[in-house]
Design a protein around this motif. Structure first.
Motif, short mmCIF file in Angstrom:
data_model
loop_
_atom_site.label_atom_id
_atom_site.label_comp_id
_atom_site.label_asym_id
_atom_site.label_seq_id
_atom_site.Cartn_x
_atom_site.Cartn_y
_atom_site.Cartn_z
N ALA A 127 -3.47 -5.50 -9.08
CA ALA A 127 -2.94 -6.82 -9.43
C ALA A 127 -1.48 -6.94 -9.03
O ALA A 127 -1.03 -7.99 -8.56
N ILE A 128 -0.71 -5.85 -9.23
CA ILE A 128 0.69 -5.85 -8.83
C ILE A 128 0.80 -6.01 -7.31
O ILE A 128 1.66 -6.74 -6.81
N HIS A 129 -0.07 -5.33 -6.58
CA HIS A 129 -0.11 -5.46 -5.11
C HIS A 129 -0.30 -6.92 -4.72
O HIS A 129 0.46 -7.47 -3.91
N ARG A 130 -1.33 -7.56 -5.32
CA ARG A 130 -1.64 -8.92 -4.90
C ARG A 130 -0.53 -9.90 -5.27
O ARG A 130 -0.17 -10.78 -4.49
N VAL A 131 0.05 -9.75 -6.46
CA VAL A 131 1.13 -10.64 -6.88
C VAL A 131 2.37 -10.40 -6.03
O VAL A 131 3.07 -11.36 -5.67
N ALA A 132 2.65 -9.14 -5.69
CA ALA A 132 3.81 -8.85 -4.83
C ALA A 132 3.63 -9.50 -3.47
O ALA A 132 4.55 -10.11 -2.91
N SER A 133 2.42 -9.40 -2.92
CA SER A 133 2.13 -10.00 -1.62
C SER A 133 2.24 -11.52 -1.70
O SER A 133 2.87 -12.17 -0.84
N MET B 24 0.82 -1.21 0.00
CA MET B 24 0.00 0.00 0.00
C MET B 24 0.86 1.26 0.00
O MET B 24 0.53 2.24 -0.67
N GLN B 25 1.94 1.23 0.76
CA GLN B 25 2.81 2.39 0.90
C GLN B 25 3.47 2.76 -0.42
O GLN B 25 3.66 3.94 -0.72
N TYR B 26 3.82 1.76 -1.20
CA TYR B 26 4.58 1.99 -2.43
C TYR B 26 3.71 2.06 -3.68
O TYR B 26 4.09 2.68 -4.67
N LEU B 27 2.53 1.43 -3.64
CA LEU B 27 1.71 1.32 -4.84
C LEU B 27 0.42 2.12 -4.77
O LEU B 27 -0.30 2.21 -5.77
N GLY B 28 0.12 2.67 -3.61
CA GLY B 28 -1.09 3.46 -3.47
C GLY B 28 -2.36 2.63 -3.55
O GLY B 28 -3.40 3.12 -4.01
N GLU C 83 8.74 2.38 -7.96
CA GLU C 83 8.48 3.36 -9.02
C GLU C 83 8.52 2.71 -10.40
O GLU C 83 7.72 3.04 -11.28
N LYS C 84 9.45 1.79 -10.58
CA LYS C 84 9.57 1.09 -11.86
C LYS C 84 8.33 0.24 -12.12
O LYS C 84 7.81 0.20 -13.24
N PHE C 85 7.84 -0.42 -11.07
CA PHE C 85 6.63 -1.23 -11.22
C PHE C 85 5.44 -0.35 -11.60
O PHE C 85 4.58 -0.75 -12.40
N ALA C 86 5.37 0.85 -11.01
CA ALA C 86 4.28 1.77 -11.33
C ALA C 86 4.33 2.18 -12.80
O ALA C 86 3.30 2.27 -13.47
N GLU C 87 5.53 2.44 -13.30
CA GLU C 87 5.70 2.80 -14.71
C GLU C 87 5.26 1.64 -15.61
O GLU C 87 4.59 1.85 -16.63
N VAL D 92 7.73 -8.52 -10.88
CA VAL D 92 7.42 -8.39 -9.45
C VAL D 92 7.64 -9.71 -8.73
O VAL D 92 8.29 -9.78 -7.67
N ALA D 93 7.10 -10.79 -9.30
CA ALA D 93 7.21 -12.10 -8.67
C ALA D 93 8.65 -12.54 -8.52
O ALA D 93 9.05 -13.07 -7.47
N LEU D 94 9.46 -12.33 -9.53
CA LEU D 94 10.87 -12.71 -9.48
C LEU D 94 11.62 -11.91 -8.42
O LEU D 94 12.34 -12.46 -7.59
N ALA D 95 11.44 -10.59 -8.47
CA ALA D 95 12.17 -9.72 -7.55
C ALA D 95 11.83 -10.02 -6.09
O ALA D 95 12.72 -10.17 -5.24
#
Length: 430
Positions: free
Chosen positions: A366-372, A169-173, A351-355, A324-327
């Motif tokens: 979706a990026i939030h859920r996959v990162a989690s 949430m902090q990084y992806l809003g 920031e790169k993920f947001a871009e 995201v998943a790899l990192a």
């Protein structure tokens, strides 16, 4: 290229230190300085500015959450509320389905906001008793625990108050309920697949004539178990209020108040100041250790080799979900910490993920859920603190029980993340 080598050397040393049980509080800054040295950075300035900025930034953002969560867990423990939740789940599911009962007990407690480290101590006496009644080998208890506490309630179910669902949430809003359909589907996959595996293992042990041979942790038969309604109330309140407000601090604070009100006498008998002190003190190790590895990530981000690493990772696939998943998986595995690896990855690449999200059309939810989800994969390698603590409480060795822990908390979550990426790429997010 020299600084890139330094990143791998620093990560390798951090993995080695974690595996050997070395505290990241002092190991992480040393590893960070090695990365800085290979990158040609001034060591004093790097530690004082770059490392400590990352360290302090994470502590500033998350200390209230860690502290309130630890206090909440402590109160739920000493009042017997968490135990009452476990007994209620076992009663409903039935001791004949002991594996599912223990898994769901862990899930109910951790989804309600209790730290998995606290849940280990709460659930083990219940698990050993139920497994003895069902004559199931105690070697499967750690696997049940990791499935119920380290997987779907930690990373998948929308609205979870666990830190691994909150950090993005902090990084992806985003919000705690990001990608709800994707979260529920992947949670169901992990629960079903993990339960099937443990049931299969139970049958294999039974064919060999191996049943329960351990000791049941002593419990007070005369102890009055709290009414489940009062026991569940604080847990439900945390989840509901978090979903409504998106504010974990408010949610946990209300959960604490309700847990005190519903068991006022037990809190007073134990000592109000004592329980608050012990809960607050218990949060320090977790927040400082996680902040230490986030500080390491800040130094990694500052060296030139990080640009090469980032470019290579992003070029593996045009899909940001794969990146995201790899990192997150690699860094969670390197640090032996889901929250630490997630924090490093998002601190460095948020920031790169947001871009990439903007350019690909894949929503940030979706990026939030996959990162989690990804934070709950390689984090549970043998050097993970939760794994070590669980085995210690269960009086097991890695040789005796880690296979099932690995399947339920490493292999199944990674495979589920892959499925999640496919589903998210097809638009199943909502």
């Amino acid at each position: 290229m020299v600084s890139l080598i330094g990143i791998f050397v620093g990560l390798a040393l951090l993995i080695f230190c974690a595996y050997k049980g070395v505290s990241t509080i002092w190991a992480a800054p040393i590893c960070a300085l090695i990365v800085a040295a290979f990158g040609g950075l001034n060591l004093i300035d790097t530690y004082a500015e770059t490392y400590m900025t990352g360290f302090i930034g994470f502590t500033k953002s998350w200390f209230p959450t860690f502290m309130l969560g630890a206090i909440f867990g402590k109160i739920m423990d000493i009042t017997g509320a968490a135990k009452a939740v476990g007994y209620w789940v076992v009663k409903v599911v039935g001791s004949k389905r002991a594996i599912l009962a223990v898994v769901l007990s862990c899930a109910a407690i951790t989804y309600g906001g209790v730290s998995l480290f606290v849940a280990i101590f709460i659930v083990y006496p219940l698990a050993s008793s139920v497994f003895k009644e069902a004559n199931i080998t105690e070697k499967l208890i750690p696997g049940c625990f990791t499935l119920g506490a380290f997987t779907f309630t930690m990373t998948a179910i929308p609205g979870s108050p666990q830190i691994q669902n909150l950090i993005p949430m902090q990084y992806l809003g985003t919000t705690p309920s990001a990608a709800p359909v994707l979260g529920l589907v992947t949670a169901a996959i992990m629960l079903v697949a993990g339960t099937l595996w443990l049931t299969y293992r139970q049958k294999q042990f039974a064919k060999k004539g191996i049943g329960f041979t351990g000791e049941v942790t002593a419990t007070d038969d005369n102890e009055k178990i709290m009414n489940p309604l009062f026991a569940f109330l604080p847990l439900v309140a945390v989840v509901v209020i978090l979903a409504i407000t998106g504010q974990i601090i408010i949610s946990l604070a209300i959960g604490i108040v309700l847990s005190i009100v519903t068991a006022w006498k037990k809190v007073m008998d134990y000592g109000f100041i004592k329980v608050m002190n012990e809960g607050a003190a218990g949060s320090m190790g977790s927040i400082i250790n996680t902040s230490a590895v986030v500080g390491f990530g800040s130094v990694v981000k500052a060296v030139a080799g990080f640009g090469i690493l980032t470019e290579g990772m992003m070029n593996i696939s045009g899909n940001p979900l794969v990146a995201v998943a790899l990192a997150v998986n690699v860094l969670a595995g390197a640090t032996g910490s889901a929250s630490g690896g997630l924090g490093i990855a998002l601190e460095a690449l948020g920031e790169k993920f947001a871009e990439m999200s903007a350019s690909s059309g894949i929503p940030m939810s979706a990026i939030h859920r996959v990162a989690s989800l990804s934070s709950g994969g390689l984090d549970s390698l043998p050097h993970n603190g939760g794994v070590v603590t669980c085995l210690s409480v269960c009086k097991m060795t890695h040789k005796e029980a880690y296979l099932d822990m690995c399947v339920t908390s490493v292999i199944i979550p990674i495979l589920t993340t892959i499925i999640g990426i496919i589903l998210a790429s097809l638009g199943l997010v909502f």
